[in-house]
Design a protein around this motif. Structure first.
Motif, PDB file in Angstrom:
ATOM      1  N   VAL A   1       0.836  -1.208   0.000  1.00 55.92           N
ATOM      2  CA  VAL A   1       0.000   0.000   0.000  1.00 55.92           C
ATOM      3  C   VAL A   1       0.870   1.258   0.000  1.00 55.92           C
ATOM      4  O   VAL A   1       0.597   2.223  -0.733  1.00 55.92           O
ATOM      5  CB  VAL A   1      -0.949   0.011   1.219  1.00 55.92           C
ATOM      6  CG1 VAL A   1      -1.700   1.337   1.293  1.00 55.92           C
ATOM      7  CG2 VAL A   1      -1.935  -1.144   1.131  1.00 55.92           C
TER       8      VAL A   1
ATOM      9  N   GLU B   1     -10.915  -1.160   1.434  1.00 56.58           N
ATOM     10  CA  GLU B   1     -10.044  -0.084   0.974  1.00 56.58           C
ATOM     11  C   GLU B   1     -10.051   1.098   1.944  1.00 56.58           C
ATOM     12  O   GLU B   1      -9.074   1.840   2.038  1.00 56.58           O
ATOM     13  CB  GLU B   1     -10.499   0.380  -0.416  1.00 56.58           C
ATOM     14  CG  GLU B   1     -10.340  -0.667  -1.505  1.00 56.58           C
ATOM     15  CD  GLU B   1      -8.893  -1.066  -1.705  1.00 56.58           C
ATOM     16  OE1 GLU B   1      -8.026  -0.172  -1.707  1.00 56.58           O
ATOM     17  OE2 GLU B   1      -8.634  -2.270  -1.857  1.00 56.58           O
TER      18      GLU B   1
ATOM     19  N   LYS C   1      -7.154   1.245   4.332  1.00 61.79           N
ATOM     20  CA  LYS C   1      -5.795   1.389   3.811  1.00 61.79           C
ATOM     21  C   LYS C   1      -5.409   2.864   3.750  1.00 61.79           C
ATOM     22  O   LYS C   1      -5.065   3.399   2.697  1.00 61.79           O
ATOM     23  CB  LYS C   1      -5.686   0.734   2.437  1.00 61.79           C
ATOM     24  CG  LYS C   1      -5.870  -0.774   2.475  1.00 61.79           C
ATOM     25  CD  LYS C   1      -5.740  -1.401   1.100  1.00 61.79           C
ATOM     26  CE  LYS C   1      -5.888  -2.904   1.150  1.00 61.79           C
ATOM     27  NZ  LYS C   1      -5.769  -3.545  -0.185  1.00 61.79           N
TER      28      LYS C   1
END
Length: 276
Positions: free
Chosen positions: A28, A111, A114
């Motif tokens: 990430v 998501e 993240k």
């Protein structure tokens, strides 16, 4: 994506997958630095598959020993195979717990988690856990002969925390195993073997994210190159970690996690806020 970037992603994944520093966080962070946003988990899954093939190749003797002993005990019930049968059961127990809880939490941990702040916090927690196991907890002496189902249950529960980017799967299993009193060799072996069904399971669950759009977005050649590089560096990472833990301590990884967390907060999070 350029070929150089594909190589970098492969190196990052390969090195970080089995070290207690969270490969997901590193992927990430690399995406944020390069300005990429891959839809779904397809690319991560692809790179993780290369890593699991690497650990299967490196530990093929251990895999065969456990699988053969497991099957022989079921058929022949020989006491000489009971240790490997139990060890296989412990792997299945932890895998089932991690898989079931991971599936339940998959919608929650997506998501949206993240983010630089979440990643930095999780990395710091990983560092704290590694320091605790080195400075506070005494080394145990449990081997595959003396492990219990409770050990497997607790390790499986702790491993589930790795759904959070920044919580290292290998770090979580190592810390949990050592807290439960496993000796270091058994803890490392168990952690590596446990990675195989967990990563393969997550690969099967995420196979639906692999579409022609993502393949075209990354590029077929870049996917192949990143896969090969990830496989090679995963092998190197496994060899290095096993050798490192024989001579050194987990606290060095804790320091790295703290430094990376600070970098994420100071550099990446600040830049993200400025861009917004």
């Amino acid at each position: 994506m350029s070929l150089i970037e594909a190589i970098i992603f492969g190196i990052v994944q390969g090195i970080s997958e089995f070290l207690p520093i969270s490969s997901t966080a590193h992927i990430v962070i690399t995406q944020l630095l390069f300005g990429y946003s891959f839809p779904g988990l397809a690319f991560e899954i692809f790179l993780h598959l290369a890593s699991v093939l690497a650990v299967m190749l490196y530990f093929w003797r251990d895999i065969w020993q456990v699988a053969a002993g497991f099957c022989r005990f079921i058929v022949k019930r020989k006491d000489s195979d009971k240790t490997m049968f139990n060890f296989g059961v412990y792997i299945l127990i932890a895998t089932f717990i991690t898989g079931a809880l991971g599936y339940l939490f998959s919608d929650f941990v997506g998501e949206s988690m993240k983010t630089p702040v979440v990643i930095a916090t999780a990395l710091a927690l990983t560092g704290v856990a590694l320091i605790f196991i080195e400075r506070v907890h005494r080394t145990g002496n449990k081997t595959p002969d003396t492990m219990t189902k409770i050990d497997a249950v607790i390790i499986g529960l702790v491993q589930t925390l790795a759904v959070l980017p920044g919580i290292s799967r290998s770090g979580a299993t190592l810390v949990a195993a050592l807290i439960r009193g496993l000796d270091r060799d058994t803890a490392v072996r168990y952690s590596f073997l446990l990675a195989i069904p967990v990563i393969l399971g997550s690969t099967l669950l995420g196979i639906g994210d692999v579409t022609m759009e993502i393949i075209d977005y990354i590029g077929p050649l870049n996917l192949i190159v990143s896969f090969i590089i990830s496989f090679i560096f995963s092998i190197l990472g496994i060899i290095w970690l096993i050798d490192f833990l024989k001579k050194s301590r987990l606290i060095y990884f804790a320091v790295y996690c703290f430094l990376l967390a600070a970098f994420v907060l100071v550099y990446i999070d600040l830049n993200t806020v400025m861009e917004v």
